[in-house]
Design a protein around this motif. Sequence first.
Motif, PDB file in Angstrom:
ATOM      1  N   UNK A 144       0.854  -1.179   0.000  1.00 37.59           N
ATOM      2  CA  UNK A 144       0.000   0.000   0.000  1.00 37.59           C
ATOM      3  C   UNK A 144       0.892   1.232   0.000  1.00 37.59           C
ATOM      4  N   UNK A 145       0.670   2.106  -0.972  1.00 36.59           N
ATOM      5  CA  UNK A 145       1.414   3.355  -1.078  1.00 36.59           C
ATOM      6  C   UNK A 145       0.438   4.487  -0.785  1.00 36.59           C
ATOM      7  N   UNK A 146       0.744   5.307   0.217  1.00 34.10           N
ATOM      8  CA  UNK A 146      -0.079   6.476   0.524  1.00 34.10           C
ATOM      9  C   UNK A 146       0.653   7.714   0.028  1.00 34.10           C
ATOM     10  N   UNK A 147      -0.091   8.589  -0.639  1.00 33.31           N
ATOM     11  CA  UNK A 147       0.512   9.813  -1.158  1.00 33.31           C
ATOM     12  C   UNK A 147      -0.283  11.021  -0.683  1.00 33.31           C
ATOM     13  N   UNK A 148       0.450  12.032  -0.290  1.00 27.13           N
ATOM     14  CA  UNK A 148      -0.127  13.336   0.032  1.00 27.13           C
ATOM     15  C   UNK A 148       0.549  14.329  -0.893  1.00 27.13           C
ATOM     16  N   UNK A 156      -0.216  -4.979   9.122  1.00 27.53           N
ATOM     17  CA  UNK A 156       0.165  -6.200   8.416  1.00 27.53           C
ATOM     18  C   UNK A 156       0.220  -6.051   6.903  1.00 27.53           C
ATOM     19  N   UNK A 157       0.534  -4.843   6.418  1.00 25.77           N
ATOM     20  CA  UNK A 157       0.648  -4.600   4.977  1.00 25.77           C
ATOM     21  C   UNK A 157       1.903  -3.767   4.761  1.00 25.77           C
ATOM     22  N   UNK A 158       2.745  -4.135   3.787  1.00 27.07           N
ATOM     23  CA  UNK A 158       3.880  -3.265   3.463  1.00 27.07           C
ATOM     24  C   UNK A 158       3.349  -1.873   3.090  1.00 27.07           C
ATOM     25  N   UNK A 159       3.901  -0.846   3.708  1.00 25.60           N
ATOM     26  CA  UNK A 159       3.361   0.507   3.580  1.00 25.60           C
ATOM     27  C   UNK A 159       4.452   1.489   3.184  1.00 25.60           C
ATOM     28  N   UNK A 160       4.217   2.213   2.107  1.00 24.00           N
ATOM     29  CA  UNK A 160       5.117   3.269   1.636  1.00 24.00           C
ATOM     30  C   UNK A 160       4.392   4.599   1.782  1.00 24.00           C
ATOM     31  N   UNK A 161       5.112   5.614   2.182  1.00 25.90           N
ATOM     32  CA  UNK A 161       4.523   6.947   2.306  1.00 25.90           C
ATOM     33  C   UNK A 161       5.259   7.908   1.381  1.00 25.90           C
ATOM     34  N   UNK A 162       4.495   8.752   0.708  1.00 25.64           N
ATOM     35  CA  UNK A 162       5.074   9.657  -0.280  1.00 25.64           C
ATOM     36  C   UNK A 162       4.508  11.051  -0.058  1.00 25.64           C
TER      37      UNK A 162
END
Length: 161
Positions: free
Chosen positions: A33-37, A77-83
């Motif tokens: 999961x990649x979260x972007x702001x 429990x999910x690989x998480x990327x923040x951008x």
Amino acid sequence: MYDRILVPTDGSPGADRVVDHAAELAVIHDAELHAIYVVNTAGYAGLPADTAIEGLGSMLNEQGEAALDRAAGWVDDVPFERVLADGAPSSEIVEYAESEECDLIVMGTHGRGGINRLLLGSVAERVVRTSSVPVLTVRVNGEQTDESSTDDVTDEPASGS
């Protein structure tokens, strides 16, 4: 089916519903999961550069980091990327999704229609129209609008064209 899911967030309580939905999909599909702001620097380009707005950039970046922290709080429990990105939100979202080979964009919509959509615009609508990556939109308030327009963005997968 999905290996990388992108979820744009603005840090609002309504965005929590969207992040939660994206996180559930990531769990089901064993996806990242990649979260972007996106700090909308395009909206501030015409402002005069005086001392009153000197700290605006750092304040907006702090808001972005807080929004990403809030999104991370919904993910287990999910690989998480923040951008944290700067620019026009719809363009940055589409560019990131395509460059990082995301399989799905899950984003919120307020479900505005008619004159409100024309006056306010819609980041979700622009992403749906310009993205080569499929887009799933989720109403941030969870309610139907009082308009029964069939062209409103809904909770169904859509592919940009």
